[in-house]
Motif scaffolding. Structure first.
Motif, PDB file in Angstrom:
ATOM      1  N   ARG A   1       0.722  -0.982  -0.268  1.00 53.27           N
ATOM      2  CA  ARG A   1       0.032  -0.001   0.237  1.00 53.27           C
ATOM      3  C   ARG A   1       0.983   0.978   0.056  1.00 53.27           C
ATOM      4  O   ARG A   1       1.822   1.385   0.795  1.00 53.27           O
ATOM      5  CB  ARG A   1      -0.868   0.466   1.314  1.00 53.27           C
ATOM      6  CG  ARG A   1      -1.720   1.058   1.246  1.00 53.27           C
ATOM      7  CD  ARG A   1      -2.811   0.822   2.009  1.00 53.27           C
ATOM      8  NE  ARG A   1      -4.132   1.801   2.149  1.00 53.27           N
ATOM      9  CZ  ARG A   1      -4.882   0.961   2.017  1.00 53.27           C
ATOM     10  NH1 ARG A   1      -5.093   0.326   2.707  1.00 53.27           N
ATOM     11  NH2 ARG A   1      -6.205   2.154   2.356  1.00 53.27           N
TER      12      ARG A   1
ATOM     13  N   SER B   1      -1.608   5.976 -11.584  1.00 50.10           N
ATOM     14  CA  SER B   1      -2.236   5.496 -12.035  1.00 50.10           C
ATOM     15  C   SER B   1      -0.788   4.117 -12.328  1.00 50.10           C
ATOM     16  O   SER B   1      -1.264   3.176 -12.584  1.00 50.10           O
ATOM     17  CB  SER B   1      -2.119   6.420 -13.055  1.00 50.10           C
ATOM     18  OG  SER B   1      -3.243   6.711 -13.616  1.00 50.10           O
TER      19      SER B   1
ATOM     20  N   THR C   1      -0.552   1.980  -9.766  1.00 49.11           N
ATOM     21  CA  THR C   1      -1.432   0.961  -9.462  1.00 49.11           C
ATOM     22  C   THR C   1      -1.909   0.051 -10.820  1.00 49.11           C
ATOM     23  O   THR C   1      -1.751  -1.138 -10.543  1.00 49.11           O
ATOM     24  CB  THR C   1      -2.861   1.458 -10.103  1.00 49.11           C
ATOM     25  OG1 THR C   1      -3.143   2.857  -9.196  1.00 49.11           O
ATOM     26  CG2 THR C   1      -4.214   0.699  -9.793  1.00 49.11           C
TER      27      THR C   1
ATOM     28  N   TYR D   1      -0.722  -2.011  -7.098  1.00 51.78           N
ATOM     29  CA  TYR D   1      -0.114  -1.361  -6.505  1.00 51.78           C
ATOM     30  C   TYR D   1      -1.459  -0.875  -5.713  1.00 51.78           C
ATOM     31  O   TYR D   1      -2.108  -0.827  -6.460  1.00 51.78           O
ATOM     32  CB  TYR D   1       1.190  -0.668  -5.614  1.00 51.78           C
ATOM     33  CG  TYR D   1       2.434  -0.649  -6.089  1.00 51.78           C
ATOM     34  CD1 TYR D   1       3.000  -1.532  -4.808  1.00 51.78           C
ATOM     35  CD2 TYR D   1       3.181  -0.450  -7.144  1.00 51.78           C
ATOM     36  CE1 TYR D   1       3.868  -2.161  -5.466  1.00 51.78           C
ATOM     37  CE2 TYR D   1       4.146  -1.647  -7.217  1.00 51.78           C
ATOM     38  CZ  TYR D   1       5.338  -1.966  -6.556  1.00 51.78           C
ATOM     39  OH  TYR D   1       6.084  -2.870  -6.532  1.00 51.78           O
ATOM     40  N   ALA D   2      -1.471  -0.700  -4.179  1.00 54.52           N
ATOM     41  CA  ALA D   2      -3.014  -0.646  -4.119  1.00 54.52           C
ATOM     42  C   ALA D   2      -2.378   0.979  -3.041  1.00 54.52           C
ATOM     43  O   ALA D   2      -1.444   0.991  -2.581  1.00 54.52           O
ATOM     44  CB  ALA D   2      -3.358  -1.021  -2.581  1.00 54.52           C
TER      45      ALA D   2
END
Length: 82
Positions: free
Chosen positions: A2, A18, A21, A25-26
């Motif tokens: 995270r 972006s 992600t 990944y969070a």
């Protein structure tokens, strides 16, 4: 993993978010110091990408406060300073 991305340049923060992600990944985004501080107080982050010059409190002030609180997550400082 995270990750929190903190930058007052919303376009840059969203672009970084972006990309992270897309790599699974969070990611949470914050565009100012108070929002970043609130997110850190309720979420355990594995990494913070922190802009040095966000609206008060600055990135450096936030990092100092987090360390005084005993938070030890890795922080990557984002800055245009040389």
């Amino acid at each position: 993993m995270r990750i929190l991305v903190v930058d007052d340049n919303t376009e840059l923060a969203q672009s970084i978010g972006s990309g992270l992600t897309a790599e699974a990944y969070a990611v949470d985004l914050a565009y100012d110091g108070p929002t970043a501080d609130e997110l850190v107080s309720v979420n355990p982050y594995d990494l913070v990408g922190l802009d040095w010059s966000i609206p008060p409190p600055s990135g450096l002030e936030l990092l100092r406060a987090w360390r005084r609180q005993g938070l030890t997550m890795p922080v990557l400082m984002l800055t245009g300073r040389t």
